[in-house]
Design an enzyme around this catalytic site. Structure first.
Site, mmCIF file in Angstrom:
data_model
loop_
_atom_site.group_PDB
_atom_site.id
_atom_site.type_symbol
_atom_site.label_atom_id
_atom_site.label_comp_id
_atom_site.label_asym_id
_atom_site.label_seq_id
_atom_site.Cartn_x
_atom_site.Cartn_y
_atom_site.Cartn_z
ATOM 1 N N ASP A 115 0.849 -1.195 0.000
ATOM 2 C CA ASP A 115 0.000 0.000 0.000
ATOM 3 C C ASP A 115 0.886 1.246 0.000
ATOM 4 O OD1 ASP A 115 -2.375 1.401 -0.024
ATOM 5 O OD2 ASP A 115 -2.543 1.461 2.155
ATOM 6 N N HIS A 166 -3.585 13.952 1.370
ATOM 7 C CA HIS A 166 -3.780 13.031 2.501
ATOM 8 C C HIS A 166 -2.579 13.092 3.442
ATOM 9 C CE1 HIS A 166 -4.875 9.435 4.756
ATOM 10 N NE2 HIS A 166 -3.718 8.888 4.449
ATOM 11 N N ARG A 172 1.765 16.238 13.596
ATOM 12 C CA ARG A 172 2.984 17.055 13.669
ATOM 13 C C ARG A 172 2.679 18.428 13.081
ATOM 14 N NH1 ARG A 172 4.356 12.271 11.262
ATOM 15 N NH2 ARG A 172 4.218 13.321 9.261
ATOM 16 N N GLU A 174 -10.369 3.782 4.162
ATOM 17 C CA GLU A 174 -9.496 4.567 3.294
ATOM 18 C C GLU A 174 -9.912 4.309 1.853
ATOM 19 O OE1 GLU A 174 -5.330 3.935 4.234
ATOM 20 O OE2 GLU A 174 -5.425 5.420 5.849
ATOM 21 N N GLU A 228 -9.299 4.012 -1.788
ATOM 22 C CA GLU A 228 -8.092 3.760 -2.575
ATOM 23 C C GLU A 228 -8.452 3.029 -3.867
ATOM 24 O OE1 GLU A 228 -4.743 2.187 -0.514
ATOM 25 O OE2 GLU A 228 -5.277 3.126 1.408
ATOM 26 N N ASP A 236 -8.901 0.263 2.407
ATOM 27 C CA ASP A 236 -7.868 -0.099 3.382
ATOM 28 C C ASP A 236 -8.378 0.285 4.778
ATOM 29 O OD1 ASP A 236 -5.444 -0.727 4.609
ATOM 30 O OD2 ASP A 236 -4.541 1.206 4.123
ATOM 31 N N ARG A 294 -7.500 3.774 13.710
ATOM 32 C CA ARG A 294 -6.622 4.934 13.920
ATOM 33 C C ARG A 294 -5.980 4.960 15.297
ATOM 34 N NH1 ARG A 294 -5.558 5.942 8.846
ATOM 35 N NH2 ARG A 294 -7.408 6.497 7.630
ATOM 36 N N GLN A 297 -3.262 2.486 15.274
ATOM 37 C CA GLN A 297 -2.206 2.980 14.381
ATOM 38 C C GLN A 297 -1.335 4.029 15.077
ATOM 39 O OE1 GLN A 297 -3.829 4.570 10.715
ATOM 40 N NE2 GLN A 297 -1.823 5.076 9.860
ATOM 41 N N TYR A 309 2.590 2.977 15.229
ATOM 42 C CA TYR A 309 3.193 3.223 13.905
ATOM 43 C C TYR A 309 4.667 3.619 13.925
ATOM 44 C CZ TYR A 309 3.247 8.403 13.606
ATOM 45 O OH TYR A 309 3.520 9.737 13.770
ATOM 46 N N LYS A 349 -3.935 -2.113 10.324
ATOM 47 C CA LYS A 349 -4.359 -2.263 8.929
ATOM 48 C C LYS A 349 -4.626 -3.713 8.557
ATOM 49 C CE LYS A 349 -3.165 2.044 7.566
ATOM 50 N NZ LYS A 349 -3.983 2.949 6.770
ATOM 51 N N THR A 377 -8.768 -5.857 4.420
ATOM 52 C CA THR A 377 -8.715 -4.922 3.294
ATOM 53 C C THR A 377 -9.724 -5.425 2.274
ATOM 54 O OG1 THR A 377 -6.336 -4.619 3.669
ATOM 55 C CG2 THR A 377 -7.201 -3.875 1.551
ATOM 56 N N GLU A 403 -9.800 12.443 8.125
ATOM 57 C CA GLU A 403 -9.669 13.766 7.505
ATOM 58 C C GLU A 403 -11.009 14.489 7.395
ATOM 59 O OE1 GLU A 403 -6.787 13.381 3.931
ATOM 60 O OE2 GLU A 403 -7.527 11.388 4.403
HETATM 61 MN MN MN Z 1 -3.918 2.924 3.035
#
Ligand code: MN
Length: 458
Positions: free
Chosen positions: A142, A149, A158, A215, A217, A249, A253, A256, A260, A269, A273, A390
């Site tokens: 992926d 994004h 950040r 997600e 995609e 996907d 969160r 993650q 991550y 993840k 999928t 988002e």
């Molecule tokens: Mn993805």
């Protein structure tokens, strides 16, 4: 070489399968996507290769025993069985696919004889009576190809440094899990796992995911692989892609965020999928090619191994992508799904040829059937963001001046029932649709990729 626009894209072509001529259909005779399938009276699993035309599925394996498909004389039935699927994928990148596409248009076109129509009709079934399967990849990668994004997500975590310095030089990706790829319609169970401690220095929390997300995609199915140690050049990259499908996907969160760093996504993840069953061939997509993403003045140009004239002028594809949601309450009250977002594959910072070339530049070998997914396809506006993370976030790094807020400041999405969502709830059904439209050409589409959230295992 990438496919040119040719006679098979002529918008005037019509099929004797009437439903294919509906201008709203995703599956006119100009599309002809492949799918693994079993006919309604077949007791087995989806071992035959078929194609979608209008609201029907044609069993190519069965048909090839009575009507030659590879040409006037060659039958080619061995190509249309699951065992040999990879050889079709392989062949499709080397001219065989073009030959098959042309022949199938003859068979399904309005000038086919009555006798031929009768023979074909015996192997043509309503889509909802067939058993459909996706192509089960050996491997799944992926990418993270949307600048929008990456900037949105980076801004949440950040605020001072949203985009890491490598982003505009290198297509970022992670190695996904092929075993948990499921076909559209498979329920998705809410995962359980570790989440960050509530207070700094405390113990991690453990339980059902509280921030479950989709997600939006698109995926590329590899046709011809490469030998270990033999990179694929940007000039050859698209010859290795058989076709495309829709990918969701699913992402946890909160899991993650805790896991991550430093090696990237893992259990957040790999629980599921979803992919759509139909593989739209690269040749069918030829009329919808666009220039690659226009990089801002001052952005670095791709390194030479990721750059070519063709990629700059035609590396993109205008595929409109939409996400729709129907909660359990909405479905029980017969309310139609609501659209959450709409974006386009052409707005990705990196192209599919760059995915293939970058993936293999170190000598890594791709194999027929492998899935490369694009990463979340988000655009510059709030209604084009391809994830709940988002969509409900109140920051906007693309506004002038940018609005950068911490990741927790969110406005929920209101559903027609009065329900509110910051992330997905149990019972929610997520439906992704994708299609291509261009003046002077026939609309083609990918169908849908669906999944409904089930409560976590207790
Ligand atoms: Mn993805």
């Amino acid at each position: 070489m990438p496919y040119d626009i040719n006679d098979t894209h002529d918008p005037k072509l019509e099929s004797w399968v009437e439903s294919a001529n509906d201008p709203e259909s995703d599956f006119p005779i100009q599309n002809l996507p492949f799918v693994y399938m079993a006919s309604p009276d077949d007791m087995g699993s989806a071992e035959h290769l078929g194609l979608r035309i209008g609201d029907s599925i044609l069993n190519l394996y069965e048909l090839s025993h009575v009507v030659p498909i590879l040409g006037k004389s060659a039958r080619g039935e061995e190509l249309f069985h699951l065992e040999n699927g990879p050889s079709l994928l392989d062949g499709a990148s080397s001219g065989l696919g073009q030959q098959i596409r042309k022949r199938l248009q003859e068979l399904l076109g309005s000038s086919a004889s009555d006798a031929l129509r009768a023979q074909i009709s015996e192997h043509l079934f309503p889509e909802d009576e067939c058993f459909l399967e996706h192509i089960q990849p050996l491997d799944y990668t992926d990418f993270y190809a949307s600048l929008h994004h990456a900037t949105n997500v980076g801004s949440m975590f950040r605020p001072d440094n949203p985009l890491l310095p490598n982003y505009k030089h290198i297509p970022i990706g992670y190695h996904g899990r092929a075993s948990s790829i499921v076909p559209s319609g498979t329920p998705v169970r809410r995962p359980v796992g570790q989440q960050a401690p509530a207070e700094e220095g405390g113990s991690p929390q453990f339980g059902p995911c509280k921030m479950l997300d989709f997600e939006l995609e698109m995926g590329m199915i590899i046709g011809r692989g490469n030998e270990l140690g033999e990179p694929i050049s940007i000039a050859d990259a698209e010859d290795h892609v058989f076709g495309m499908c829709i990918v969701n996907d699913w992402s946890a969160r909160d899991l993650q965020k805790w896991e991550y760093q430093p090696l990237g996504p893992f259990l957040a993840k790999s629980f599921a999928t979803s992919v759509s069953p139909y593989i739209v061939t690269m040749e069918a997509l030829a009329p919808f090619r666009t220039p690659a993403f226009a990089r801002a003045a001052g952005d670095p140009q791709p390194l030479p191994y990721l750059d070519s004239d063709y990629n700059r002028t035609s590396g993109g594809i205008d595929i409109t992508c939409e996400v729709w949601l129907a909660s359990e309450q909405m479905r029980s009250r017969d309310l139609a799904p609501v659209r959450l977002c709409k974006s386009s594959f052409k707005d990705l910072y990196w192209t599919l040829a760059q995915f293939v070339t970058h993936h293999t530049v170190n000598g890594c070998n791709l194999q027929p059937g492998d899935l490369l997914a694009s990463g979340t396809i988000s655009g510059a506006t709030r209604d084009s963001r391809g994830s709940m993370l988002e969509l409900t976030w109140d920051g906007d790094p693309w506004a002038n001046p940018p609005v950068v807020v911490p990741g927790t400041q969110r406005t929920p999405i209101k559903l027609p029932t009065g329900e509110e969502r910051k992330f997905l709830a149990d019972g929610d059904e997520v439906i992704i649709k994708a299609y291509c439209e261009r003046e002077g050409f026939r609309r083609i589409g990918f169908g849908e990729c669906r999944g409904t959230i089930e409560a976590a295992r207790t």
